[in-house]
Write a protein that holds these residues in place. Structure first.
Motif, PDB file in Angstrom:
ATOM      1  N   TRP A  56       0.813  -1.217   0.000  1.00  0.00           N
ATOM      2  CA  TRP A  56       0.000   0.000   0.000  1.00  0.00           C
ATOM      3  C   TRP A  56       0.847   1.268   0.000  1.00  0.00           C
ATOM      4  O   TRP A  56       0.450   2.306   0.514  1.00  0.00           O
ATOM      5  CB  TRP A  56      -1.010  -0.008   1.151  1.00  0.00           C
ATOM      6  CG  TRP A  56      -2.026  -1.084   0.954  1.00  0.00           C
ATOM      7  CD1 TRP A  56      -2.010  -2.325   1.524  1.00  0.00           C
ATOM      8  CD2 TRP A  56      -3.159  -1.045   0.101  1.00  0.00           C
ATOM      9  NE1 TRP A  56      -3.077  -3.055   1.079  1.00  0.00           N
ATOM     10  CE2 TRP A  56      -3.813  -2.291   0.208  1.00  0.00           C
ATOM     11  CE3 TRP A  56      -3.707  -0.091  -0.742  1.00  0.00           C
ATOM     12  CZ2 TRP A  56      -4.971  -2.601  -0.504  1.00  0.00           C
ATOM     13  CZ3 TRP A  56      -4.861  -0.386  -1.442  1.00  0.00           C
ATOM     14  CH2 TRP A  56      -5.481  -1.634  -1.313  1.00  0.00           C
ATOM     15  N   ASP A  57       2.017   1.199  -0.608  1.00  0.00           N
ATOM     16  CA  ASP A  57       2.883   2.363  -0.745  1.00  0.00           C
ATOM     17  C   ASP A  57       2.258   3.311  -1.775  1.00  0.00           C
ATOM     18  O   ASP A  57       2.116   2.950  -2.951  1.00  0.00           O
ATOM     19  CB  ASP A  57       4.282   1.918  -1.196  1.00  0.00           C
ATOM     20  CG  ASP A  57       5.267   3.055  -1.319  1.00  0.00           C
ATOM     21  OD1 ASP A  57       4.876   4.243  -1.273  1.00  0.00           O
ATOM     22  OD2 ASP A  57       6.463   2.746  -1.469  1.00  0.00           O
ATOM     23  N   LYS A  58       1.890   4.525  -1.342  1.00  0.00           N
ATOM     24  CA  LYS A  58       1.179   5.460  -2.223  1.00  0.00           C
ATOM     25  C   LYS A  58       2.012   5.964  -3.389  1.00  0.00           C
ATOM     26  O   LYS A  58       1.465   6.539  -4.320  1.00  0.00           O
ATOM     27  CB  LYS A  58       0.634   6.652  -1.429  1.00  0.00           C
ATOM     28  CG  LYS A  58      -0.662   6.310  -0.713  1.00  0.00           C
ATOM     29  CD  LYS A  58      -1.227   7.472   0.038  1.00  0.00           C
ATOM     30  CE  LYS A  58      -1.689   8.582  -0.854  1.00  0.00           C
ATOM     31  NZ  LYS A  58      -2.332   9.676  -0.142  1.00  0.00           N
ATOM     32  N   THR A  59       3.338   5.755  -3.371  1.00  0.00           N
ATOM     33  CA  THR A  59       4.089   6.129  -4.570  1.00  0.00           C
ATOM     34  C   THR A  59       3.650   5.245  -5.728  1.00  0.00           C
ATOM     35  O   THR A  59       3.725   5.636  -6.878  1.00  0.00           O
ATOM     36  CB  THR A  59       5.615   6.013  -4.363  1.00  0.00           C
ATOM     37  OG1 THR A  59       5.923   4.701  -3.919  1.00  0.00           O
ATOM     38  CG2 THR A  59       6.108   7.029  -3.377  1.00  0.00           C
ATOM     39  N   GLY A  60       3.156   4.060  -5.413  1.00  0.00           N
ATOM     40  CA  GLY A  60       2.483   3.194  -6.370  1.00  0.00           C
ATOM     41  C   GLY A  60       3.328   2.704  -7.524  1.00  0.00           C
ATOM     42  O   GLY A  60       4.509   2.978  -7.637  1.00  0.00           O
ATOM     43  N   ILE A  61       2.656   1.961  -8.377  1.00  0.00           N
ATOM     44  CA  ILE A  61       3.239   1.428  -9.596  1.00  0.00           C
ATOM     45  C   ILE A  61       2.642   2.236 -10.733  1.00  0.00           C
ATOM     46  O   ILE A  61       1.418   2.254 -10.911  1.00  0.00           O
ATOM     47  CB  ILE A  61       2.894  -0.072  -9.733  1.00  0.00           C
ATOM     48  CG1 ILE A  61       3.511  -0.834  -8.557  1.00  0.00           C
ATOM     49  CG2 ILE A  61       3.359  -0.605 -11.070  1.00  0.00           C
ATOM     50  CD1 ILE A  61       2.961  -2.220  -8.369  1.00  0.00           C
ATOM     51  N   PRO A  62       3.465   2.947 -11.506  1.00  0.00           N
ATOM     52  CA  PRO A  62       2.929   3.794 -12.570  1.00  0.00           C
ATOM     53  C   PRO A  62       2.144   2.987 -13.601  1.00  0.00           C
ATOM     54  O   PRO A  62       2.532   1.878 -13.972  1.00  0.00           O
ATOM     55  CB  PRO A  62       4.167   4.414 -13.212  1.00  0.00           C
ATOM     56  CG  PRO A  62       5.264   4.229 -12.230  1.00  0.00           C
ATOM     57  CD  PRO A  62       4.919   3.012 -11.429  1.00  0.00           C
ATOM     58  N   LEU A  63       1.043   3.559 -14.044  1.00  0.00           N
ATOM     59  CA  LEU A  63       0.244   2.986 -15.120  1.00  0.00           C
ATOM     60  C   LEU A  63       0.510   3.786 -16.386  1.00  0.00           C
ATOM     61  O   LEU A  63       0.568   5.018 -16.343  1.00  0.00           O
ATOM     62  CB  LEU A  63      -1.246   3.030 -14.766  1.00  0.00           C
ATOM     63  CG  LEU A  63      -1.647   2.219 -13.539  1.00  0.00           C
ATOM     64  CD1 LEU A  63      -3.096   2.493 -13.180  1.00  0.00           C
ATOM     65  CD2 LEU A  63      -1.438   0.740 -13.783  1.00  0.00           C
ATOM     66  N   THR A  64       0.671   3.105 -17.493  1.00  0.00           N
ATOM     67  CA  THR A  64       0.947   3.743 -18.774  1.00  0.00           C
ATOM     68  C   THR A  64      -0.337   3.838 -19.577  1.00  0.00           C
ATOM     69  O   THR A  64      -1.051   2.844 -19.735  1.00  0.00           O
ATOM     70  CB  THR A  64       1.983   2.916 -19.564  1.00  0.00           C
ATOM     71  OG1 THR A  64       3.156   2.776 -18.759  1.00  0.00           O
ATOM     72  CG2 THR A  64       2.332   3.578 -20.874  1.00  0.00           C
ATOM     73  N   LYS A  65      -0.619   5.037 -20.099  1.00  0.00           N
ATOM     74  CA  LYS A  65      -1.840   5.243 -20.894  1.00  0.00           C
ATOM     75  C   LYS A  65      -1.676   4.579 -22.255  1.00  0.00           C
ATOM     76  O   LYS A  65      -0.719   4.822 -22.975  1.00  0.00           O
ATOM     77  CB  LYS A  65      -2.112   6.732 -21.063  1.00  0.00           C
ATOM     78  CG  LYS A  65      -3.420   7.008 -21.744  1.00  0.00           C
ATOM     79  CD  LYS A  65      -3.743   8.487 -21.740  1.00  0.00           C
ATOM     80  CE  LYS A  65      -5.115   8.716 -22.327  1.00  0.00           C
ATOM     81  NZ  LYS A  65      -5.502  10.123 -22.258  1.00  0.00           N
ATOM     82  N   GLN A  66      -2.636   3.712 -22.609  1.00  0.00           N
ATOM     83  CA  GLN A  66      -2.654   3.040 -23.902  1.00  0.00           C
ATOM     84  C   GLN A  66      -3.580   3.755 -24.879  1.00  0.00           C
ATOM     85  O   GLN A  66      -3.281   3.861 -26.047  1.00  0.00           O
ATOM     86  CB  GLN A  66      -3.114   1.588 -23.751  1.00  0.00           C
ATOM     87  CG  GLN A  66      -2.143   0.745 -22.961  1.00  0.00           C
ATOM     88  CD  GLN A  66      -0.859   0.521 -23.716  1.00  0.00           C
ATOM     89  OE1 GLN A  66      -0.881  -0.025 -24.806  1.00  0.00           O
ATOM     90  NE2 GLN A  66       0.256   0.937 -23.159  1.00  0.00           N
ATOM     91  N   SER A  67      -4.730   4.202 -24.373  1.00  0.00           N
ATOM     92  CA  SER A  67      -5.713   4.944 -25.161  1.00  0.00           C
ATOM     93  C   SER A  67      -6.673   5.578 -24.166  1.00  0.00           C
ATOM     94  O   SER A  67      -6.455   5.502 -22.964  1.00  0.00           O
ATOM     95  CB  SER A  67      -6.453   4.015 -26.130  1.00  0.00           C
ATOM     96  OG  SER A  67      -7.165   3.020 -25.432  1.00  0.00           O
ATOM     97  N   ASP A  68      -7.726   6.210 -24.665  1.00  0.00           N
ATOM     98  CA  ASP A  68      -8.684   6.854 -23.764  1.00  0.00           C
ATOM     99  C   ASP A  68      -9.180   5.873 -22.720  1.00  0.00           C
ATOM    100  O   ASP A  68      -9.686   4.806 -23.053  1.00  0.00           O
ATOM    101  CB  ASP A  68      -9.879   7.413 -24.547  1.00  0.00           C
ATOM    102  CG  ASP A  68      -9.499   8.624 -25.372  1.00  0.00           C
ATOM    103  OD1 ASP A  68      -8.458   9.251 -25.076  1.00  0.00           O
ATOM    104  OD2 ASP A  68     -10.237   8.946 -26.321  1.00  0.00           O
ATOM    105  N   ASN A  69      -8.997   6.225 -21.454  1.00  0.00           N
ATOM    106  CA  ASN A  69      -9.482   5.457 -20.308  1.00  0.00           C
ATOM    107  C   ASN A  69      -8.898   4.048 -20.184  1.00  0.00           C
ATOM    108  O   ASN A  69      -9.455   3.218 -19.481  1.00  0.00           O
ATOM    109  CB  ASN A  69     -11.009   5.384 -20.307  1.00  0.00           C
ATOM    110  CG  ASN A  69     -11.617   6.753 -20.153  1.00  0.00           C
ATOM    111  OD1 ASN A  69     -11.114   7.582 -19.395  1.00  0.00           O
ATOM    112  ND2 ASN A  69     -12.674   7.016 -20.885  1.00  0.00           N
ATOM    113  N   ILE A  70      -7.795   3.765 -20.866  1.00  0.00           N
ATOM    114  CA  ILE A  70      -7.147   2.460 -20.725  1.00  0.00           C
ATOM    115  C   ILE A  70      -5.695   2.693 -20.315  1.00  0.00           C
ATOM    116  O   ILE A  70      -4.916   3.316 -21.030  1.00  0.00           O
ATOM    117  CB  ILE A  70      -7.213   1.634 -22.024  1.00  0.00           C
ATOM    118  CG1 ILE A  70      -8.671   1.328 -22.356  1.00  0.00           C
ATOM    119  CG2 ILE A  70      -6.395   0.349 -21.877  1.00  0.00           C
ATOM    120  CD1 ILE A  70      -8.871   0.557 -23.633  1.00  0.00           C
TER     121      ILE A  70
END
Length: 74
Positions: free
Chosen positions: A10-24
């Motif tokens: 639960w580390d708020k620095t988190g794992i970055p999410l990469t944008k693939q397209s709108d809302n994905i």
């Protein structure tokens, strides 16, 4: 967008999410068999907010008046 959950203590620095397209948004994790609770944190400048899950997402009570999504790995 960041993925935060039991898999990163639960580390708020988190794992970055990469944008693939709108809302994905995507990321890749290597997880062992088990159940993992998680949330998605949106960060914009100094503002942070936990995103709400769709009705299609399996959720559980987080103990703080909200919900965590649940991911099952078999």
């Amino acid at each position: 967008m960041y993925l935060v959950g039991g898999f990163n203590n639960w580390d708020k620095t988190g794992i970055p999410l990469t944008k693939q397209s709108d809302n994905i948004y995507v990321t890749q994790l290597l997880l062992s068999v088990g159940a993992y609770e998680y949330k998605v944190l949106e960060v914009q400048g100094d503002s942070e907010k936990w995103l709400q899950f769709s009705n299609d997402t399996y959720t559980v009570d987080d103990g703080f008046g909200s919900e965590n999504a649940m991911l099952l790995i078999e």
